[in-house]
Each structure stands twice: as C-alpha cells, then as structure tokens.
Enzyme design. Structure first.
Site, PDB file in Angstrom:
ATOM      1  N   HIS A 166       9.775   0.268  -9.456  1.00  0.00           N
ATOM      2  CA  HIS A 166       8.556   0.370  -8.638  1.00  0.00           C
ATOM      3  C   HIS A 166       8.332   1.806  -8.191  1.00  0.00           C
ATOM      4  O   HIS A 166       7.248   2.372  -8.387  1.00  0.00           O
ATOM      5  CB  HIS A 166       8.683  -0.547  -7.413  1.00  0.00           C
ATOM      6  N   GLU A 167       9.346   2.405  -7.582  1.00  0.00           N
ATOM      7  CA  GLU A 167       9.174   3.738  -7.020  1.00  0.00           C
ATOM      8  C   GLU A 167       8.946   4.789  -8.105  1.00  0.00           C
ATOM      9  O   GLU A 167       8.107   5.677  -7.954  1.00  0.00           O
ATOM     10  CB  GLU A 167      10.376   4.102  -6.151  1.00  0.00           C
ATOM     11  N   HIS A 170       5.385   5.023  -9.330  1.00  0.00           N
ATOM     12  CA  HIS A 170       4.447   5.847  -8.560  1.00  0.00           C
ATOM     13  C   HIS A 170       4.328   7.231  -9.191  1.00  0.00           C
ATOM     14  O   HIS A 170       3.253   7.844  -9.187  1.00  0.00           O
ATOM     15  CB  HIS A 170       4.914   5.974  -7.108  1.00  0.00           C
ATOM     16  N   TYR A 181      -4.388   6.821  -2.590  1.00  0.00           N
ATOM     17  CA  TYR A 181      -3.549   5.872  -1.860  1.00  0.00           C
ATOM     18  C   TYR A 181      -4.255   5.356  -0.612  1.00  0.00           C
ATOM     19  O   TYR A 181      -3.809   5.555   0.511  1.00  0.00           O
ATOM     20  CB  TYR A 181      -2.225   6.544  -1.506  1.00  0.00           C
ATOM     21  N   ASP A 263      -1.733   0.743   7.335  1.00  0.00           N
ATOM     22  CA  ASP A 263      -1.109   0.774   6.007  1.00  0.00           C
ATOM     23  C   ASP A 263      -2.091   1.310   4.966  1.00  0.00           C
ATOM     24  O   ASP A 263      -2.253   0.745   3.888  1.00  0.00           O
ATOM     25  CB  ASP A 263      -0.614  -0.626   5.625  1.00  0.00           C
ATOM     26  N   HIS A 268      -0.221  -2.249   0.802  1.00  0.00           N
ATOM     27  CA  HIS A 268       0.916  -3.113   0.473  1.00  0.00           C
ATOM     28  C   HIS A 268       0.575  -4.598   0.635  1.00  0.00           C
ATOM     29  O   HIS A 268       1.366  -5.451   0.227  1.00  0.00           O
ATOM     30  CB  HIS A 268       2.114  -2.808   1.375  1.00  0.00           C
TER      31      HIS A 268
END
Length: 370
Positions: A166-167, A170, A181, A263, A268
């Site tokens: 996942h990270e 990015h 974002y 957020d 998210h």
C-alpha cells in the site's frame, strides 16, 4: 507536486483512540498524531531528495533493498542492518520489511513489467523500530518507515505485507497520475494503494480472487480489539467494530458517501467505494486478480489520461475505457461497467478513448523472498 506524506492508519482512527480515558491507550495515539503532523508539515517544506542514486542504464530485474533500524528514535534512516542479498537477520521485523519490499517489487515487475516505484529501478528503503510505541507506518516520498505499535491496539506494522505494498504504491501513484490528496482524487489515491497492496499479498500467496481475504492490515489489530483489519475491500464498513476504536466508517456505495472536512476530505473513508468496485470486478472475472482486473487498474493509473484532480466518475470512465482498449467489449468491460453501476457511479459507457494497449504479460512467476 511533491510526494505526499501518507500513513496507513487514518487520522480518524487515531483521533478516536487519543480521546480514550485510558491514558495507556490514548497517549501513544496522541504522540503518533503529533509526530505525523510534524512530519507532514516538514514534507511540505522540504524538497525531495532520494536516499541513494537511481541505478544508471537499463533497470535491473532485481530489487535494491536496504533496511535500517531507527532504534526507537526519529532520525531517519537509522543504522543499516540489511542490504540487498544479505543473509537473514536475527530481527524478524527487519526480515519482514525486507521481504515486503521484495514482494512489492515482484508484483510490479512480473505482472506489469514495472521496474520499482519509478519504473527506473529506484532503490527500496525502509526503516523499522521508528520512535516509541509509534502506531503507524508511512511513505514519506523517499522511504518506508514502520512503527512497532503500542502492543495494546496495534501490533508491529511490518506484519501485513499489504501495508508495505500500500505505502509503496503511493510512490507509484506519485510517479504516474500524481492524484491530489484531497476529496475524491485523494480517495482514489488511497484506493489505488489498497488495490495494489492487496494484490501484493495475493501475488505473494498465489491466491485467486475467491481465496483472498480482501483485508487491508490483517494482523495489525492487537488481540483486545474487536476487528480483523483496518479496511475491508469486500465489505467496506465491517473491518472493525470496537469499544475503543469505534466502528469502521467506510461506505461501500455512493448512497453513504461521507462529506467531511477532516482527513483531507475523507480520503481514507470514501476510498471504500472504489475499493469495493475493484473487488466486484475481480470477483466477477475470477482467477488471479492481478491479471485482468489489476491490469485494467494499472493501465488506468499509468496511461497518462488520468487527471490529478480526477473524481470517481472520471476514474470510472477511464477504467471502462482501459478495459475496452485492452480486452474489447467482452466480460472484462462488462464487469467494470456493472461494478461501478452497483456502487452508484456512472461510467458513461467508458466514453474516454484510450490508445490500444499491448497484451498483459503471460503468467506470473512465484515471488522471490529473502
């Protein structure tokens, strides 16, 4: 645009935890939120400089991994403890980080012929044992960073390979569509990381779509927490329902889209909607999800047509167009149309026109670990 600072645990989860009456639970969450805020601000002020040069010439089919030990401090990257090709370390956290970097590299290389995050062989770096009881993992535009968790709510953040995938995704998104974002484009940014994070795990385990758990962060929640993961792509909103963390707020359809200023506009939270679409497409097509469903999403991400401010409708139209360009008007295209319709997003029949795509690589080799 500079790379964004992205964490796996959403701020709303840590906010809830930080307000708990039990200071043993609240204090690590507060410190994590403060650390994340400081890092996010620093990310905006800094110019990005890669740690380590990108290899010259044609990119290698082998990863270039380095794992560091931050030794519970916040200075990055820390002390180098395992480099590419080194023998297995005694520290399981180091080995999990190393293997997770490799598993992510393997998915992108074997399934999509992509050489690392930037497609030019960018070295993959990670620091483990970051800070004290740090309840998060993040990509800071240069490297992965993992906390050990507080042991009460969160376990070691290297446990879930999909978190690593996942990270790092990015970073892939930054080097391709660079989705802003915030709002729906930010939710798409998060969703793409969940999609390819899940595919990293499925590829590593050689699971078909019906064998996969479709969970993001399975194993991260400590035994006292009533829940199975941070998010569920199969059933958004069901990952946890806990007296400390509250209930998973993710919607599965536009009927329950969450409008919020927190957020970054709910990136998210509302990512549950495109997450569910991908699950529906993968389930409908069957087999290995990284092949047809994943190829469609990868084509959409890397095809050059995706705007940095794309909303769900624009992304839906492009996935339909990508499916048609690569596979024609058959079941792939029809599955994409149906899935977006099920969550309440119009595709306009895939009105976006894309150039013809080259065929996907045939087959997939088992990932290399260690």
């Amino acid at each position: 645009m500079e790379p964004i600072f992205c964490t796996i645990v959403p701020p709303h989860v840590l906010d809830k935890l930080a307000r708990n009456e039990d200071q043993a639970l609240a204090e690590p969450a507060r410190r994590t939120l403060e650390r994340d805020a400081a890092l996010r601000t620093r990310r905006r002020l800094e110019t990005v400089s890669a740690i380590g040069p990108v290899p010259a010439g044609a990119p290698s089919d082998q990863p270039a991994r380095t794992v560091y030990d931050a030794k519970h401090r916040t200075d990055l990257p820390g002390r180098k403890v395992r480099a590419e090709g080194d023998k297995t370390a005694k520290d399981l956290t180091v080995n999990r980080a190393y293997d997770g970097l490799g598993a992510t590299f393997e998915l992108y290389l074997k399934a999509y012929n992509r050489h690392s995050i930037d497609d030019s062989g960018l070295p993959l770096l990670a620091s483990v044992h970051y800070d004290e009881s740090y309840n998060n993992a993040f990509w800071n535009g240069e490297q992965m960073v993992f906390g050990d968790g507080d042991g009460e709510i969160f376990n070691d953040f290297t446990i879930s390979v999909d978190v690593i995938g996942h990270e790092l995704t990015h970073g892939v998104t930054f080097h391709t569509a660079n989705l802003e974002y915030f709002g729906q484009s930010g939710a798409l940014n998060e969703s793409l990381s969940d999609v390819f994070g899940s595919l990293v795990k499925q590829y590593a385990l050689q699971q078909t779509a019906d064998q996969a758990d479709w969970l993001i962060g399975a194993g991260l929640l400590a035994p006292r927490v009533t829940g199975v993961a941070l998010r569920s792509m199969k059933a958004p909103g069901t990952a946890y329902d806990d007296d400390v963390l509250g209930k998973d707020p993710q919607p599965a359809t536009m009927d329950h889209y969450v409008r919020t200023g927190r957020d970054n506009g709910g990136v998210h939270i509302n990512s549950g909607i495109p997450n569910h679409v991908f699950y529906l497409v993968a389930e409908s097509l069957g087999g290995f999800a990284w092949e047809r469903a994943g190829q469609i999403w990868y084509d959409t991400l890397t095809g050059g047509e995706l705007s940095t401010t794309a909303d769900f409708a624009a992304f839906a139209a492009l996935t339909a167009a990508s499916a048609r360009a690569r596979y024609g008007d058959g079941e792939e295209y029809q599955s994409v149309l149906k899935a977006w319709s099920q969550v309440g997003v119009a595709t306009n029949g895939g009105a976006a026109e894309l150039p013809h795509q080259t065929p996907a690589p045939e087959g997939a080799q088992p990932p290399v670990h260690g």
